[in-house]
Design an enzyme around this catalytic site. Structure first.
Site, PDB file in Angstrom:
ATOM      1  N   GLU A  41       0.834  -1.200   0.000  1.00 23.21           N
ATOM      2  CA  GLU A  41       0.000   0.000   0.000  1.00 23.21           C
ATOM      3  C   GLU A  41       0.869   1.250   0.000  1.00 23.21           C
ATOM      4  OE1 GLU A  41      -4.070  -1.657   2.020  1.00 23.21           O
ATOM      5  OE2 GLU A  41      -2.625  -0.774   3.378  1.00 23.21           O
ATOM      6  N   CYS A  58       3.576   8.429   1.416  1.00 24.21           N
ATOM      7  CA  CYS A  58       4.062   7.441   2.379  1.00 24.21           C
ATOM      8  C   CYS A  58       4.246   6.127   1.624  1.00 24.21           C
ATOM      9  CB  CYS A  58       3.032   7.306   3.496  1.00 24.21           C
ATOM     10  SG  CYS A  58       3.444   6.088   4.728  1.00 24.21           S
ATOM     11  N   CYS A  72      -0.997   5.692  10.400  1.00 19.25           N
ATOM     12  CA  CYS A  72       0.279   5.076  10.770  1.00 19.25           C
ATOM     13  C   CYS A  72       0.081   3.660  11.259  1.00 19.25           C
ATOM     14  CB  CYS A  72       0.935   5.871  11.882  1.00 19.25           C
ATOM     15  SG  CYS A  72       1.960   7.153  11.231  1.00 19.25           S
ATOM     16  N   CYS A 113       1.087  -3.097  15.248  1.00 20.58           N
ATOM     17  CA  CYS A 113       1.166  -2.633  13.853  1.00 20.58           C
ATOM     18  C   CYS A 113       0.546  -3.668  12.918  1.00 20.58           C
ATOM     19  CB  CYS A 113       2.633  -2.409  13.497  1.00 20.58           C
ATOM     20  SG  CYS A 113       2.937  -2.170  11.740  1.00 20.58           S
ATOM     21  N   CYS A 162       6.288  -7.324   7.123  1.00 20.42           N
ATOM     22  CA  CYS A 162       7.439  -6.859   7.895  1.00 20.42           C
ATOM     23  C   CYS A 162       7.834  -7.952   8.884  1.00 20.42           C
ATOM     24  CB  CYS A 162       7.102  -5.578   8.649  1.00 20.42           C
ATOM     25  SG  CYS A 162       8.512  -4.912   9.575  1.00 20.42           S
ATOM     26  N   CYS A 195       6.119  -5.880  15.432  1.00 18.55           N
ATOM     27  CA  CYS A 195       5.595  -4.961  16.457  1.00 18.55           C
ATOM     28  C   CYS A 195       4.117  -5.303  16.677  1.00 18.55           C
ATOM     29  CB  CYS A 195       5.771  -3.517  16.023  1.00 18.55           C
ATOM     30  SG  CYS A 195       7.494  -3.150  15.646  1.00 18.55           S
TER      31      CYS A 195
HETATM   32  N1  SAH Z   1       9.111   0.092  10.058  1.00 15.88           N
HETATM   33  C1  SAH Z   1       9.313   1.477  10.247  1.00 15.88           C
HETATM   34  C2  SAH Z   1       8.453   2.342   9.336  1.00 15.88           C
HETATM   35  C3  SAH Z   1       7.032   1.908   9.082  1.00 15.88           C
HETATM   36  S1  SAH Z   1       5.923   2.050  10.436  1.00 15.88           S
HETATM   37  C4  SAH Z   1       9.108   1.858  11.687  1.00 15.88           C
HETATM   38  O1  SAH Z   1       8.605   1.043  12.442  1.00 15.88           O
HETATM   39  O2  SAH Z   1       9.511   2.960  12.049  1.00 15.88           O
HETATM   40  C5  SAH Z   1       5.650   3.814  10.530  1.00 15.88           C
HETATM   41  C6  SAH Z   1       5.297   4.298  11.929  1.00 15.88           C
HETATM   42  O3  SAH Z   1       3.989   3.877  12.329  1.00 15.88           O
HETATM   43  C7  SAH Z   1       6.241   3.807  13.003  1.00 15.88           C
HETATM   44  O4  SAH Z   1       6.581   4.864  13.868  1.00 15.88           O
HETATM   45  C8  SAH Z   1       5.387   2.796  13.730  1.00 15.88           C
HETATM   46  O5  SAH Z   1       5.832   2.530  15.032  1.00 15.88           O
HETATM   47  C9  SAH Z   1       4.050   3.461  13.686  1.00 15.88           C
HETATM   48  N2  SAH Z   1       2.915   2.597  13.978  1.00 15.88           N
HETATM   49  C10 SAH Z   1       2.810   1.275  13.743  1.00 15.88           C
HETATM   50  N3  SAH Z   1       1.583   0.834  14.110  1.00 15.88           N
HETATM   51  C11 SAH Z   1       0.904   1.906  14.576  1.00 15.88           C
HETATM   52  C12 SAH Z   1      -0.412   2.100  15.080  1.00 15.88           C
HETATM   53  N4  SAH Z   1      -1.260   1.101  15.139  1.00 15.88           N
HETATM   54  N5  SAH Z   1      -0.756   3.337  15.467  1.00 15.88           N
HETATM   55  C13 SAH Z   1       0.094   4.369  15.368  1.00 15.88           C
HETATM   56  N6  SAH Z   1       1.344   4.265  14.877  1.00 15.88           N
HETATM   57  C14 SAH Z   1       1.745   3.038  14.493  1.00 15.88           C
HETATM   58 FE1  SF4 Z   2       7.522  -3.292  10.918  1.00 15.26          FE
HETATM   59 FE2  SF4 Z   2       5.267  -2.185  11.729  1.00 15.26          FE
HETATM   60 FE3  SF4 Z   2       7.260  -2.547  13.447  1.00 15.26          FE
HETATM   61 FE4  SF4 Z   2       7.502  -0.691  11.517  1.00 15.26          FE
HETATM   62  S1  SF4 Z   2       6.026  -0.695  13.201  1.00 15.26           S
HETATM   63  S2  SF4 Z   2       9.025  -2.215  12.156  1.00 15.26           S
HETATM   64  S3  SF4 Z   2       6.355  -1.699   9.853  1.00 15.26           S
HETATM   65  S4  SF4 Z   2       6.117  -4.163  12.403  1.00 15.26           S
END
Ligand code: SAH
Ligand code: SF4
Length: 378
Positions: free
Chosen positions: A106, A130, A361, A144, A137, A141
């Site tokens: 996406e 973006c 995000c 996410c 990934c 996390c």
């Molecule tokens: N992998 C990289 C970039 C992609 S995620 C990273 O983790 O930085 C982009 C941002 O979205 C990151 O700061 C991540 O922690 C945040 N993020 C992930 N899931 C989220 C959620 N459910 N609500 C708000 N921010 C989130």
């Molecule tokens: Fe991967 Fe999502 Fe963690 Fe970013 S926030 S490193 S996209 S799992």
């Protein structure tokens, strides 16, 4: 680099590499091998990255035989749009693309500062894209949506570049320009280091797309060795770090990869980065009600950042299917921000953009199964 084979399963052979996978020197080598003078490679490069031509037929400056060779040898549309969703205010558009092997990613376009949405003082008009760097990934996390999908594969440099070029072309047709690119879509950009940095360098090339390095922001979960490498390469690309917790235990519960890179090591690498590049580091913090939004966490964060050129972005957690936590209330967000302000740490509370279309995000994830539809590509 992951070569994409699209023969076999689909029963016919199509070119494997996309035209956007080529560097200028690879293009020059190819043109020399085909017996063309060097200026032809530059013409193609400018056609692709200055004029944003999409198909070999657009390259009327080239002989017909060369256009045919290019069409035959390379894939020209590495991204096939599957669906497009627009937020209720029309300012955020999320596009789901299918890649040549059926994987999906996406990309989200965000518009800021439109006259209709204008609040004085007049904000500068911005068009921020973006982009994704991986399908899925590997970092897992918990909060996410992309992490919840697991890892599928790295994107090629061309697949990363193509996201930007596609939207730059679309905006140009509307008399607009892309102003910023954030690597905050699906995937961990520093886990796909080579392809991601190649893509940035390609888009930055002054003979081509010439998108200023400072207009990119790369967001990482905090892969320490890769951050050190990135710092040593001294690009002007902005760096954002997803912190989300100010002690190792809590951080490892939210971001499993943090077990491998404790905060002390991460902060040491970032201090080195700041010293080497003299650039401010952005810290991302998704506030989860009752988890990481206490004044105590805010004080620990302020202590971690003391003396570092830093900026903190607070965003209430966006909802995702696989995580039970809730975004913090406005009151708790304000209280958290107040602690940082008190400590003289610059902080911004970010708007929830595109949440209604799961384009906020961390909400990006392809929900549909890959379906092979080869004729969508050329
Ligand atoms: N992998 C990289 C970039 C992609 S995620 C990273 O983790 O930085 C982009 C941002 O979205 C990151 O700061 C991540 O922690 C945040 N993020 C992930 N899931 C989220 C959620 N459910 N609500 C708000 N921010 C989130
Ligand atoms: Fe991967 Fe999502 Fe963690 Fe970013 S926030 S490193 S996209 S799992």
């Amino acid at each position: 680099m992951y070569p994409i084979s699209v023969g076999g399963a689909w029963g016919y052979n199509r070119p494997m590499r996309s035209i956007y996978d080529l560097s200028l020197s690879e293009l020059q080598t190819q043109l020399a091998a085909w017996g063309y003078p060097a200026y032809r490679a530059r013409q193609i490069w400018q056609g692709l990255y200055r004029n944003l031509w999409a198909a070999p037929a657009d390259f009327h400056v080239l002989p017909a035989a060369l256009r045919a060779q290019l069409a035959e040898a390379y894939r020209w549309q590495p991204l096939a749009p599957v669906t497009e969703l627009r937020s209720a205010d029309g300012q955020t558009v999320k596009t789901l693309f299918r890649l040549a092997d059926g994987r999906q990613i996406e990309t989200v376009l965000m518009k800021y500062g439109d006259p209709a949405a204008e609040v004085p003082p007049r904000r500068k008009r911005r068009r921020t894209l973006c982009i994704s760097t991986q399908a899925g990934c590997a970092m897992g996390c918990t909060f996410c949506a992309t992490g919840q999908m697991g890892f599928q594969r790295h994107l090629t440099a061309g697949e990363i570049v193509a996201q930007v070029i596609r939207f730059a072309r679309q905006l140009a047709q509307q008399g607009e320009r892309l102003t910023n690119v954030v690597l905050m879509g699906m995937g961990e950009p520093l886990h796909n280091y080579e392809n991601t940095l190649q893509a940035i360098d390609r888009l930055n090339d002054s003979q081509g797309f010439a998108f200023g390095a400072r207009r990119f922001t790369l967001s990482t979960v905090g892969l320490v060795p890769a951050i050190r490498r990135f710092a040593a390469e001294k690009r002007q690309v902005g760096l954002a770090v997803s912190l989300h917790a100010a002690d190792d235990d809590l951080r490892a519960r939210m971001l499993p990869i943090a077990r491998r890179y404790p905060l002390a090591e991460l902060m040491a690498a970032l201090r080195e980065y700041a010293a080497q590049t003299r650039r401010r580091v952005t810290f991302e913090w998704a506030l989860v009600e009752g988890v990481n939004d206490s004044p105590q966490q805010a004080r620990q964060l302020a202590a971690l950042l003391s003396g570092l050129l830093a900026h903190v972005n607070l965003i209430p957690l966006n909802p995702t299917a696989g995580f039970a936590g809730r975004g913090s209330s406005a009151r708790r967000v304000r209280a958290f921000a107040a602690v940082l302000e008190e400590a003289k740490i610059p902080v911004t509370v970010r708007l929830r953009r595109g949440v209604d279309i799961q384009a906020g995000c961390g909400q990006l994830a392809s929900r549909t199964q890959p379906t092979a539809k080869p004729d969508a590509y050329s």
